[in-house]
Enzyme design. Structure first.
Site, short mmCIF file in Angstrom:
data_model
loop_
_atom_site.label_atom_id
_atom_site.label_comp_id
_atom_site.label_asym_id
_atom_site.label_seq_id
_atom_site.Cartn_x
_atom_site.Cartn_y
_atom_site.Cartn_z
N GLU A 1 14.94 59.98 -2.59
CA GLU A 1 15.67 61.02 -1.70
C GLU A 1 14.66 62.08 -1.46
O GLU A 1 14.99 62.94 -0.34
CB GLU A 1 16.88 61.36 -2.35
CG GLU A 1 17.92 60.31 -2.62
CD GLU A 1 18.47 59.76 -1.17
OE1 GLU A 1 18.62 60.29 -0.26
OE2 GLU A 1 18.54 58.43 -1.08
N ASP A 64 12.68 55.15 2.25
CA ASP A 64 12.43 54.06 1.38
C ASP A 64 11.05 53.79 1.11
O ASP A 64 10.84 53.44 -0.04
CB ASP A 64 13.11 52.86 2.09
CG ASP A 64 14.65 52.62 2.19
OD1 ASP A 64 15.29 53.33 1.66
OD2 ASP A 64 15.17 51.79 2.90
#
Length: 156
Positions: A1, A64
């Site tokens: 994140e 990701d």
């Protein structure tokens, strides 16, 4: 994140959350060139014969890739003497892939093409194929789908 702070949208905000161009022009140009690789990579994927929208998924694809790259580096460093065995490396990547295992009906999967996240299959294959450490752990031949070599995308 954490990498969302430096993806295609997060990079437009400074440390105080103010929206403005705070990166220098050469940095922006380099970022955009590398992000284009990721956008085009995901735009080349399909789900049930329908294309993934790499522009829509770009922020999540960047997160990701950056997140897995950082997590793997930290995980390896936390191993005995700052190292991990080849088998442990393979297990790390397998655990990542299993995170996205699931079964869904094709109609539900098609709705996923409107999501900011790439479909599960491509979150796994796209991300892992861009990591040289994955290719090394599984001895993927150069030029194969999971070891694209010079075609590999890297943002950070």
């Amino acid at each position: 994140e954490m990498t969302h702070g430096f993806d295609d949208q997060g990079r437009k905000f400074d440390a105080l959350g103010r929206r403005h161009a705070w990166w220098k022009e050469p940095t922006v140009l380099a970022f955009e060139g590398r992000a284009k690789c990721i956008r085009e990579q995901y735009s080349g994927y399909e789900l049930h014969g329908k294309p993934v929208n790499g522009k829509l998924t770009l922020g999540e694809d960047i997160a990701d890739l950056g997140g897995l790259k950082m997590a793997h580096k930290a995980w390896r460093k936390a191993g005995e003497n700052g190292e991990r065995t080849e088998e442990e490396d393979r297990m790390f990547f397998l655990a990542f892939a299993q995170t996205w295992c699931g079964v869904e009906r094709s109609k539900a999967a098609d709705q996923g093409l409107l999501d900011a996240h790439a479909p599960r299959k491509w979150r796994v294959r796209g991300t892992l194929s861009d990591l040289p450490d994955f290719a090394a752990a599984y001895t993927c031949p150069p030029g194969s789908g999971m070891n694209p070599g010079k075609q590999r995308c890297a943002l950070w």
